[in-house]
Motif scaffolding. Structure first.
Motif, PDB file in Angstrom:
ATOM      1  N   SER A  28       0.855  -1.181   0.000  1.00 25.72           N
ATOM      2  CA  SER A  28       0.000   0.000   0.000  1.00 25.72           C
ATOM      3  C   SER A  28       0.893   1.233   0.000  1.00 25.72           C
ATOM      4  O   SER A  28       1.813   1.332   0.811  1.00 25.72           O
ATOM      5  CB  SER A  28      -0.898   0.005   1.240  1.00 25.72           C
ATOM      6  N   LEU A  30       1.627   4.738   1.005  1.00 24.73           N
ATOM      7  CA  LEU A  30       1.186   5.612   2.088  1.00 24.73           C
ATOM      8  C   LEU A  30       0.905   7.038   1.604  1.00 24.73           C
ATOM      9  O   LEU A  30       0.088   7.744   2.196  1.00 24.73           O
ATOM     10  CB  LEU A  30       2.228   5.612   3.207  1.00 24.73           C
ATOM     11  N   TYR A  32      -0.583   7.773  -1.277  1.00 24.28           N
ATOM     12  CA  TYR A  32      -1.966   7.692  -1.758  1.00 24.28           C
ATOM     13  C   TYR A  32      -2.933   7.646  -0.580  1.00 24.28           C
ATOM     14  O   TYR A  32      -3.992   8.264  -0.615  1.00 24.28           O
ATOM     15  CB  TYR A  32      -2.182   6.465  -2.636  1.00 24.28           C
ATOM     16  N   ASP A  33      -2.574   6.885   0.450  1.00 21.47           N
ATOM     17  CA  ASP A  33      -3.423   6.809   1.637  1.00 21.47           C
ATOM     18  C   ASP A  33      -3.673   8.200   2.219  1.00 21.47           C
ATOM     19  O   ASP A  33      -4.773   8.504   2.667  1.00 21.47           O
ATOM     20  CB  ASP A  33      -2.790   5.910   2.702  1.00 21.47           C
ATOM     21  N   THR A  36      -6.599   9.946   0.750  1.00 18.85           N
ATOM     22  CA  THR A  36      -7.794   9.085   0.839  1.00 18.85           C
ATOM     23  C   THR A  36      -8.009   8.262  -0.425  1.00 18.85           C
ATOM     24  O   THR A  36      -9.123   7.868  -0.734  1.00 18.85           O
ATOM     25  CB  THR A  36      -9.078   9.877   1.183  1.00 18.85           C
ATOM     26  N   THR A  37      -6.926   8.001  -1.161  1.00 18.15           N
ATOM     27  CA  THR A  37      -7.012   7.171  -2.358  1.00 18.15           C
ATOM     28  C   THR A  37      -6.785   5.715  -1.962  1.00 18.15           C
ATOM     29  O   THR A  37      -5.736   5.370  -1.418  1.00 18.15           O
ATOM     30  CB  THR A  37      -5.959   7.603  -3.398  1.00 18.15           C
ATOM     31  N   MET A  38      -7.784   4.881  -2.238  1.00 13.95           N
ATOM     32  CA  MET A  38      -7.633   3.454  -1.969  1.00 13.95           C
ATOM     33  C   MET A  38      -6.617   2.896  -2.965  1.00 13.95           C
ATOM     34  O   MET A  38      -6.672   3.233  -4.154  1.00 13.95           O
ATOM     35  CB  MET A  38      -8.972   2.732  -2.139  1.00 13.95           C
ATOM     36  N   ASN A  39      -5.701   2.080  -2.484  1.00 17.05           N
ATOM     37  CA  ASN A  39      -4.690   1.534  -3.380  1.00 17.05           C
ATOM     38  C   ASN A  39      -4.215   0.189  -2.879  1.00 17.05           C
ATOM     39  O   ASN A  39      -4.235  -0.102  -1.685  1.00 17.05           O
ATOM     40  CB  ASN A  39      -3.523   2.517  -3.533  1.00 17.05           C
ATOM     41  N   ASN A  57      -4.939   2.158  -8.058  1.00 17.80           N
ATOM     42  CA  ASN A  57      -5.449   3.141  -7.115  1.00 17.80           C
ATOM     43  C   ASN A  57      -6.802   3.650  -7.589  1.00 17.80           C
ATOM     44  O   ASN A  57      -7.070   3.714  -8.789  1.00 17.80           O
ATOM     45  CB  ASN A  57      -4.449   4.278  -6.886  1.00 17.80           C
ATOM     46  N   ASN A  59      -9.973   6.537  -6.311  1.00 25.03           N
ATOM     47  CA  ASN A  59     -10.501   7.547  -5.402  1.00 25.03           C
ATOM     48  C   ASN A  59     -11.864   7.996  -5.932  1.00 25.03           C
ATOM     49  O   ASN A  59     -11.926   8.773  -6.887  1.00 25.03           O
ATOM     50  CB  ASN A  59      -9.542   8.737  -5.312  1.00 25.03           C
ATOM     51  N   SER A 184       5.851   2.990   0.265  1.00 24.97           N
ATOM     52  CA  SER A 184       4.911   1.875   0.407  1.00 24.97           C
ATOM     53  C   SER A 184       5.299   0.938   1.534  1.00 24.97           C
ATOM     54  O   SER A 184       6.476   0.647   1.739  1.00 24.97           O
ATOM     55  CB  SER A 184       4.851   1.072  -0.897  1.00 24.97           C
TER      56      SER A 184
END
Length: 190
Positions: A28, A30, A32-33, A36-39, A57, A59, A184
């Motif tokens: 994952s 971090l 992107y996290d 708030t982007t799911m990846n 990814n 969002n 990541s």
């Protein structure tokens, strides 16, 4: 004849099992996290020093303040590791695709006026090169940093604001610059 055929199948099958038993990492990003982007990324060992990294990814969020950063993206990358796969430094070649709907961003110094005052909807395609490093934390856990530069062809429709209006124009842009950034958390599956 039949026994020889069965023996050849067993030998070939044994080699195939070993080939499929390559190491796999699930990761994952971090960065992107933080948006708030799911990846989720999957990295598969191809050979002693080669891997295939496939991050996805997504969002879908539409914040109440009218901002947009909705997108879906994928960026497969072939990596060459200087030591052995999943260990220390690597270089990579990636391609990327994204479908986006972005705009209405805050008035921060590093955000362009176009992204503050307009919304863009479209797709991008491209290719790039990357460099990265992995640090082992525990037996199956590691952290990885990567940066990349490259090219993207961006095809878009421009709208007057994040939530309103008719299309102002459609266009395209050739982009050269950063195409990848990641920190990541990686879990290795054997």
């Amino acid at each position: 004849m039949e026994k020889k055929f069965i023996l050849i199948l067993l030998i070939f099958g044994g080699c195939t099992v070993k080939t499929w038993a390559q190491q796999v990492g699930v990761k994952s990003n971090l960065l992107y996290d933080a948006t708030t982007t799911m990846n989720l990324g999957l990295e598969i060992g191809l050979a002693r020093k080669w891997t295939l990294d496939i991050p996805f990814n997504y969002n879908p969020w539409k914040p109440a303040n009218g901002r947009r950063l909705a997108h879906f993206g994928v960026q497969p990358e072939v990596r060459y590791w200087f030591c052995e796969r999943f260990t220390r430094m690597f270089v990579g070649v990636h391609v990327h695709y994204a479908d986006f709907n972005a705009g209405g961003w805050p008035n921060w110094s590093f955000i362009s006026k176009n992204m503050q005052n307009h919304r863009y909807e479209g797709e991008l395609y491209g290719v790039g090169f990357s460099f990265g490093r992995s640090w082992i934390l525990k037996k199956r856990w590691s952290i990885e940093a990567t940066v990349g530069v490259g090219y993207a062809y961006i095809k878009y429709d421009k709208y007057p604001c994040a939530e309103c209006g008719s299309k102002l124009k459609d266009g395209h842009k050739n982009y050269f610059g950063p195409t990848k950034a990641g920190i990541s958390l990686v879990y290795l599956i054997k």
